[in-house]
Design a protein around this motif. Structure first.
Motif, PDB file in Angstrom:
ATOM      1  N   ILE A 129      52.267  49.574  19.636  1.00 33.29           N
ATOM      2  CA  ILE A 129      51.675  50.330  20.742  1.00 33.29           C
ATOM      3  C   ILE A 129      50.766  51.436  20.205  1.00 33.29           C
ATOM      4  O   ILE A 129      51.157  52.194  19.310  1.00 33.29           O
ATOM      5  N   PHE A 130      49.571  51.509  20.734  1.00 31.73           N
ATOM      6  CA  PHE A 130      48.674  52.657  20.520  1.00 31.73           C
ATOM      7  C   PHE A 130      48.269  53.139  21.897  1.00 31.73           C
ATOM      8  O   PHE A 130      47.611  52.434  22.656  1.00 31.73           O
ATOM      9  N   ASP A 131      48.699  54.356  22.235  1.00 30.87           N
ATOM     10  CA  ASP A 131      48.423  54.830  23.594  1.00 30.87           C
ATOM     11  C   ASP A 131      48.641  56.332  23.677  1.00 30.87           C
ATOM     12  O   ASP A 131      49.156  56.966  22.748  1.00 30.87           O
ATOM     13  N   GLY A 191      48.895  64.550  18.655  1.00 33.02           N
ATOM     14  CA  GLY A 191      50.043  63.788  19.112  1.00 33.02           C
ATOM     15  C   GLY A 191      49.946  63.263  20.524  1.00 33.02           C
ATOM     16  O   GLY A 191      50.870  62.599  21.001  1.00 33.02           O
ATOM     17  N   MET A 192      48.846  63.539  21.212  1.00 33.13           N
ATOM     18  CA  MET A 192      48.683  62.972  22.543  1.00 33.13           C
ATOM     19  C   MET A 192      48.643  61.447  22.454  1.00 33.13           C
ATOM     20  O   MET A 192      49.214  60.738  23.288  1.00 33.13           O
ATOM     21  N   TYR A 193      47.975  60.939  21.409  1.00 33.75           N
ATOM     22  CA  TYR A 193      47.959  59.509  21.141  1.00 33.75           C
ATOM     23  C   TYR A 193      48.944  59.218  20.020  1.00 33.75           C
ATOM     24  O   TYR A 193      48.986  59.933  19.013  1.00 33.75           O
ATOM     25  N   ARG A 194      49.727  58.146  20.195  1.00 30.87           N
ATOM     26  CA  ARG A 194      50.784  57.835  19.252  1.00 30.87           C
ATOM     27  C   ARG A 194      50.753  56.371  18.821  1.00 30.87           C
ATOM     28  O   ARG A 194      50.284  55.506  19.564  1.00 30.87           O
ATOM     29  N   LYS A 195      51.259  56.134  17.617  1.00 28.47           N
ATOM     30  CA  LYS A 195      51.529  54.783  17.143  1.00 28.47           C
ATOM     31  C   LYS A 195      53.026  54.563  17.266  1.00 28.47           C
ATOM     32  O   LYS A 195      53.825  55.299  16.690  1.00 28.47           O
ATOM     33  N   ALA A 246      41.654  55.943  14.416  1.00 28.36           N
ATOM     34  CA  ALA A 246      43.051  55.742  14.819  1.00 28.36           C
ATOM     35  C   ALA A 246      43.414  54.265  14.771  1.00 28.36           C
ATOM     36  O   ALA A 246      44.472  53.882  14.260  1.00 28.36           O
ATOM     37  N   ARG A 247      42.554  53.420  15.306  1.00 22.64           N
ATOM     38  CA  ARG A 247      42.810  51.972  15.271  1.00 22.64           C
ATOM     39  C   ARG A 247      42.908  51.479  13.822  1.00 22.64           C
ATOM     40  O   ARG A 247      43.773  50.668  13.475  1.00 22.64           O
ATOM     41  N   SER A 281      47.340  48.123  22.956  1.00 23.54           N
ATOM     42  CA  SER A 281      46.515  49.324  22.780  1.00 23.54           C
ATOM     43  C   SER A 281      45.980  49.805  24.120  1.00 23.54           C
ATOM     44  O   SER A 281      45.302  49.046  24.829  1.00 23.54           O
ATOM     45  N   LEU A 282      46.279  51.037  24.457  1.00 20.74           N
ATOM     46  CA  LEU A 282      45.731  51.691  25.645  1.00 20.74           C
ATOM     47  C   LEU A 282      45.958  50.855  26.899  1.00 20.74           C
ATOM     48  O   LEU A 282      45.054  50.707  27.728  1.00 20.74           O
TER      49      LEU A 282
END
Length: 213
Positions: free
Chosen positions: A139-141, A195-199, A29-30, A111-112
């Motif tokens: 944002i990555f979270d 989709g729980m984690y999004r960019k 993901a990163r 991030s997070l």
């Protein structure tokens, strides 16, 4: 969730953080987030809640002015150790109350962090404040589903997860709608775990001279 408790949690978790959050699906993901992110020479970039420096490993440091902050001294020490020969500036600092001047950075990487800080609204406003006009917040979270309630299972485990230092029930839409003056949403895509984690990329459209915050 509060700052003191977070320091304790991340002191205990710092030795294992990369094992879980800088490998497997998190690493992919990163990598996806930074794949097409071409920072220009001499730009000033702030990494908020840099942790062990997982994101820094994916960025070409050449000709970039990088600053990385984290509230946990133990996490920050891990990051410093990875980049001890670099020109990155590492600072122990609360993302909810940053000491930087208005409009100091071309990019803010988060991030997070919005799912971790006690007050995500305050953190978002601070990121917006230190960002230059036309700059971007990356944002990555993890966030709650859009326009949906948490599942019963997630609602039940949310207090337990929060006690471990992160919240699985925060709504990005709520944070953004409360604090979107002077910024625009450029990108919002699912990045991991259905989709729980999004960019998410936010663009600042108005100078702080116009008192957006």
């Amino acid at each position: 969730m509060n700052n003191l408790w977070n320091k304790i949690i991340y002191k205990l978790g710092s030795p294992l953080y990369d094992t879980f959050f800088n490998s497997g699906s998190f690493l992919k993901a990163r990598q996806q987030i930074f794949k097409n992110m071409n920072f220009s020479s001499n730009q000033k970039i702030l990494f908020v809640g840099v942790g062990t420096g997982a994101d820094l490993e994916l960025v070409d440091h050449s000709n970039l002015d990088l600053t990385a902050i984290d509230y946990s001294p133990d996490m920050l020490e891990k990051a410093r150790g990875k980049f001890k020969d670099s020109t990155i500036t590492f600072i122990e600092m609360d993302a909810q109350n940053m000491v930087f001047e208005n409009e100091s950075f071309d990019y803010v990487v988060a991030s997070l962090i919005l799912s971790v800080v006690p007050d995500p609204d305050k953190c978002f406003v601070e990121m917006k404040r230190v960002l230059k006009e036309n700059g971007k917040i990356i944002i990555f979270d993890k966030f709650a589903p859009v326009n949906k309630k948490l599942s019963l299972f997630k609602s039940m485990i949310r207090p337990i997860i929060s006690a471990l230092g992160t919240d699985i029930g925060r709504s990005f839409e709520h944070i953004y709608l409360n604090n979107n003056q002077g910024v625009e949403l450029e990108e919002d895509i699912p990045i991991m775990w259905n989709g729980m984690y999004r960019k998410i990329i936010i663009v600042k459209t108005t100078s702080d001279n116009n008192k957006i915050s």
